[in-house]
Scaffold this motif. Structure first.
Motif, short mmCIF file in Angstrom:
data_model
loop_
_atom_site.label_atom_id
_atom_site.label_comp_id
_atom_site.label_asym_id
_atom_site.label_seq_id
_atom_site.Cartn_x
_atom_site.Cartn_y
_atom_site.Cartn_z
N THR A 1 0.86 -1.17 0.00
CA THR A 1 0.00 0.00 0.00
C THR A 1 0.90 1.22 0.00
N ILE A 2 0.85 1.99 -1.08
CA ILE A 2 1.73 3.15 -1.26
C ILE A 2 0.83 4.37 -1.42
N CYS A 3 0.70 5.16 -0.37
CA CYS A 3 -0.32 6.20 -0.40
C CYS A 3 0.14 7.47 0.33
N ARG A 4 -0.39 8.57 -0.12
CA ARG A 4 -0.23 9.87 0.52
C ARG A 4 1.23 10.26 0.72
N ASN A 5 2.06 9.90 -0.24
CA ASN A 5 3.45 10.35 -0.23
C ASN A 5 3.59 11.62 -1.06
N THR A 6 4.51 12.48 -0.68
CA THR A 6 4.75 13.72 -1.40
C THR A 6 5.90 13.54 -2.37
N ALA A 7 5.67 13.95 -3.63
CA ALA A 7 6.55 13.74 -4.77
C ALA A 7 6.36 12.36 -5.38
N GLY A 8 5.16 11.82 -5.24
CA GLY A 8 4.77 10.62 -5.95
C GLY A 8 4.94 9.33 -5.18
N GLY A 9 4.35 8.27 -5.75
CA GLY A 9 4.40 6.97 -5.11
C GLY A 9 5.70 6.25 -5.39
N ILE A 10 6.00 6.01 -6.69
CA ILE A 10 7.21 5.28 -7.09
C ILE A 10 7.88 6.04 -8.23
N ALA A 11 9.20 6.19 -8.14
CA ALA A 11 10.02 6.66 -9.26
C ALA A 11 10.92 5.51 -9.67
N CYS A 12 10.80 5.08 -10.92
CA CYS A 12 11.48 3.87 -11.38
C CYS A 12 12.42 4.19 -12.53
N TYR A 13 13.70 3.90 -12.34
CA TYR A 13 14.72 4.10 -13.37
C TYR A 13 15.42 2.77 -13.68
N SER A 14 14.75 1.67 -13.39
CA SER A 14 15.33 0.34 -13.56
C SER A 14 14.57 -0.45 -14.61
N ASP A 15 15.27 -0.88 -15.69
CA ASP A 15 14.62 -1.64 -16.75
C ASP A 15 14.12 -3.00 -16.27
N SER A 16 14.70 -3.53 -15.22
CA SER A 16 14.36 -4.88 -14.78
C SER A 16 13.48 -4.91 -13.54
N ALA A 17 12.91 -3.78 -13.16
CA ALA A 17 12.03 -3.74 -11.99
C ALA A 17 10.70 -4.43 -12.30
N THR A 18 10.10 -5.03 -11.27
CA THR A 18 8.76 -5.58 -11.36
C THR A 18 7.90 -4.88 -10.32
N ILE A 19 6.82 -4.24 -10.78
CA ILE A 19 5.91 -3.49 -9.91
C ILE A 19 4.52 -4.10 -10.12
N SER A 20 4.03 -4.84 -9.12
CA SER A 20 2.80 -5.60 -9.34
C SER A 20 1.93 -5.65 -8.10
N ASN A 21 0.62 -5.63 -8.34
CA ASN A 21 -0.39 -5.88 -7.30
C ASN A 21 -0.32 -4.92 -6.12
N ASN A 22 0.11 -3.69 -6.39
CA ASN A 22 0.17 -2.67 -5.35
C ASN A 22 -1.06 -1.76 -5.42
N GLY A 23 -1.40 -1.15 -4.30
CA GLY A 23 -2.36 -0.06 -4.27
C GLY A 23 -1.60 1.24 -4.18
N ILE A 24 -1.63 2.04 -5.23
CA ILE A 24 -0.84 3.27 -5.32
C ILE A 24 -1.84 4.42 -5.44
N THR A 25 -2.16 5.05 -4.33
CA THR A 25 -3.28 5.98 -4.30
C THR A 25 -2.97 7.24 -3.50
N GLU A 26 -3.60 8.32 -3.90
CA GLU A 26 -3.62 9.58 -3.16
C GLU A 26 -2.23 10.15 -2.90
N ASN A 27 -1.32 9.88 -3.81
CA ASN A 27 0.01 10.47 -3.68
C ASN A 27 0.02 11.86 -4.31
#
Length: 229
Positions: free
Chosen positions: A177-203
Motif C-alpha cells: 500500500t503506497i499512499c499519501r506520499n509527497t513527490a509521488g508513489g514510485i520513481a522507477c529508473y530500472s529496466d528490470s524492476a517488477t511493480i505488481s499488485n500494489n495499491g498506489i493511491t492519493e500520492n
C-alpha cells in the motif's frame, strides 16, 4: 543466534552483524518468540539524528531485524536502515521520522538498499520519512523484494519517489500500500524492476514515474495528483 529485546526506548545506533536475528516486542517473561507482542511492548531504537539507526553490511540473508520502531535517524543514505552489500530480512517494523540529507546522493529516508542488496523488506509500516529521493525506500543498484508493506506519508524533496525510488538491478515491488506520499508513489529508473499488485493511491505527484522498461501490472493506481502542467 537470536537476540530478544525487551520493550523500552534505546537511544543508540547499531550495526547488525552477520548471523544475528534481532527481535523486539518482548515483555521479558516470554518462553518463546511466538509469545511476544510488539504492538503492546514497543521496542524503540532512536538514532538521535546521529547517523543511520541500523547499519548492515556484507551479510546476505544471514541477519534480520523484526518488531522494532526505528526512528530519528539522519544520514546521507538510509536514515532508518542502511544496507550495503547486504541482504537482511527486515520485517514487522515501524520505520518513521528518519531522513537522508546532507549530500548530493541523499537517498532512502526510511531504508536504503545499496551495492547489490537483495534484502527482503516485508510487513513494515514505513511512514513520515524524508530524503532527496526515495523518501520511504531507495533501491540503488540492488534487487530487494519489497512486499506487503504500508508506505505512506513520506517525502522526496528532489521531486520524485516520495514512497520508493529504484534505479538499476531488479527490484520487486509487490502487494504494498503506497499512499499519501509527497513527490509521488514510485520513481522507477530500472529496466528490470517488477511493480505488481500494489495499491498506489492519493500520492501528491505521479502514482508511478518511470523512465525505464519496467514490468508494471495488476496495480490499482488512483487519485494521484501530478504537479505541473
Amino acid at each position: 543466534g537470536e537476540v530478544w529485546v525487551a520493550a523500552g526506548t534505546y537511544n543508540q545506533r547499531i550495526s547488525l552483524k552477520p548471523w544475528i536475528y534481532l527481535y523486539g516486542g518482548f515483555a521479558g517473561t516470554e518462553g518463546s518468540r511466538e509469545q511476544r507482542n510488539p504492538a503492546a511492548n514497543l521496542t524503540v531504537l532512536d538514532g538521535s539524528a546521529g547517523g543511520s539507526v541500523v547499519s548492515i553490511s556484507n551479510s546476505h540473508r544471514a541477519s534480520g531485524i523484526d518488531g522494532f520502531t526505528i526512528r530519528n535517524g539522519s544520514a546521507i543514505r538510509g536514515g532508518g536502515i542502511f544496507c550495503s552489500n547486504a541482504s537482511p530480512i527486515i520485517s514487522n517494523n515501524i520505520i518513521t521520522q528518519n531522513r537522508a540529507s546532507g549530500g548530493s546522493t541523499a537517498y532512502g529516508g526510511g531504508i536504503c538498499c545499496n551495492a547489490m542488496s537483495f534484502a527482503l523488506v516485508s510487513n513494515n509500516m514505513i511512514t513520515s520519512n524524508s530524503a532527496d529521493m526515495g523518501g520511504g525506500i531507495s533501491s540503488d543498484a540492488s534487487s530487494p523484494t519489497i512486499v506487503n508493506n504500508t508506505i505512506s506519508g513520506n517525502t522526496a524533496h528532489g521531486g520524485a519517489g516520495g514512497g520508493i525510488t529504484c534505479s538499476g538491478a531488479s527490484p520487486v515491488i509487490h502487494r504494498n500500500t503506497i499512499c499519501r506520499n509527497t513527490a509521488g508513489g514510485i520513481a522507477c529508473y530500472s529496466d528490470s524492476a517488477t511493480i505488481s499488485n500494489n495499491g498506489i493511491t492519493e500520492n501528491y505527484g505521479s502514482g508511478i514515474f518511470c523512465t525505464a522498461s519496467a514490468r508494471i501490472f495488476n496495480n490499482v493506481i488512483a487519485a494521484n495528483m501530478a504537479r505541473g502542467t
